[in-house]
Design an enzyme around this catalytic site. Structure first.
Site, mmCIF file in Angstrom:
data_model
loop_
_atom_site.group_PDB
_atom_site.id
_atom_site.type_symbol
_atom_site.label_atom_id
_atom_site.label_comp_id
_atom_site.label_asym_id
_atom_site.label_seq_id
_atom_site.Cartn_x
_atom_site.Cartn_y
_atom_site.Cartn_z
ATOM 1 N N ASP A 6 -9.274 28.950 15.262
ATOM 2 C CA ASP A 6 -7.873 28.627 15.567
ATOM 3 C C ASP A 6 -7.195 29.682 16.435
ATOM 4 O O ASP A 6 -6.176 30.257 16.062
ATOM 5 C CB ASP A 6 -7.060 28.457 14.267
ATOM 6 C CG ASP A 6 -7.615 27.388 13.340
ATOM 7 O OD1 ASP A 6 -8.227 26.428 13.845
ATOM 8 O OD2 ASP A 6 -7.415 27.514 12.120
ATOM 9 N N GLU A 177 -5.356 16.566 13.926
ATOM 10 C CA GLU A 177 -4.833 17.882 13.542
ATOM 11 C C GLU A 177 -4.552 18.712 14.785
ATOM 12 O O GLU A 177 -4.886 18.325 15.898
ATOM 13 C CB GLU A 177 -5.868 18.656 12.700
ATOM 14 C CG GLU A 177 -6.253 17.987 11.422
ATOM 15 C CD GLU A 177 -7.033 18.918 10.487
ATOM 16 O OE1 GLU A 177 -6.791 18.811 9.292
ATOM 17 O OE2 GLU A 177 -7.856 19.718 10.930
#
Ligand SMILES: *[C@@H]1O[C@H](CO)[C@@H](O)[C@H](O)[C@H]1NC(C)=O
Length: 213
Positions: A6, A177
């Site tokens: 991420d 997401e």
């Protein structure tokens, strides 16, 4: 090599700063996008002040500079549940030890009238700041009704009690997401998302062409 999840990247004073999931949001720097990357510390030394979720491992940083202050949004969650919060920390310089944690901006998995938090999972934050109107929105969400957008207050640390749906895959488990909203020079807004199953790839057999994550 630097192995991270991420990533969120920003350039400041000629240096690249890379923020990532785990280790209380790790901070690495490099003189160029090709590296070499050096791990210099973390954003949330000692963890987030958000304690309502049973997890101390903050996820999915998103960093922006507005008016000379850096705002770093992060998620605190327990994997596979809707007990999640998005928090924010601020700094004037990005360096370890300079961050102030302001705690939760929004929380899901609680009773609320805000449609953007009633059904979704408050992870994977992304701030969109419009310098022309000086207004901002927070993009958030994951499995459980996918991506929502909530208007932010001008302090960029609290959110409105309302929201709109931006993206939905109606086929359960609605695996969208990690939204990033961007306005291109052509005037169009682009919403980038991740779509597919989470976890387990990297181990053969890999998905067939067209079925990749
Ligand atoms: C992150 O913070 C938590 C809570 O204080 C602590 O237990 C943990 O050791 C920290 N992790 C790292 C890598 O600093």
């Amino acid at each position: 090599a630097t192995h991270i999840h991420d990533p969120a990247l920003i350039k400041f004073k000629g240096k690249y700063y890379l923020f990532a999931t785990h280790n209380n949001i790790s901070i690495s720097t490099a003189p160029s996008l090709k590296g070499p990357w050096a791990r210099i510390g973390e954003v949330l030394k000692g963890g987030s002040i958000i304690s309502n979720t049973g997890s101390v491992d903050p996820w999915a940083p998103d960093v922006h500079e507005v008016g000379g202050t850096f705002y770093l949004y992060y998620a605190v969650s327990t994997f596979g549940t809707r007990k999640s919060s998005i928090g924010v920390a601020t700094s004037k310089s990005l360096a370890p030890g300079t961050w102030t944690d302001h705690g939760a901006v929004v929380t899901s998995g609680v009773t609320t009238n805000n449609p953007a938090l009633r059904d979704t999972n408050a992870i994977d934050p992304n701030l969109f700041y419009d310098p022309t109107t000086r207004t901002a929105t927070l993009q958030l969400g994951s499995f459980w009704s996918d991506i929502w957008q909530i208007p932010m207050e001008t302090n960029l640390m609290s959110a409105a009690k309302t929201g709109v749906h931006l993206a939905l895959d109606p086929v359960s488990p609605s695996p969208v997401e990690a939204a990033f909203l961007h306005r291109a020079a052509n005037g169009w807004y682009y919403l980038y998302v991740s779509h597919g199953i989470c976890c387990g790839y990297g181990t053969p057999p890999l998905p067939s062409p067209g079925k990749e994550y």
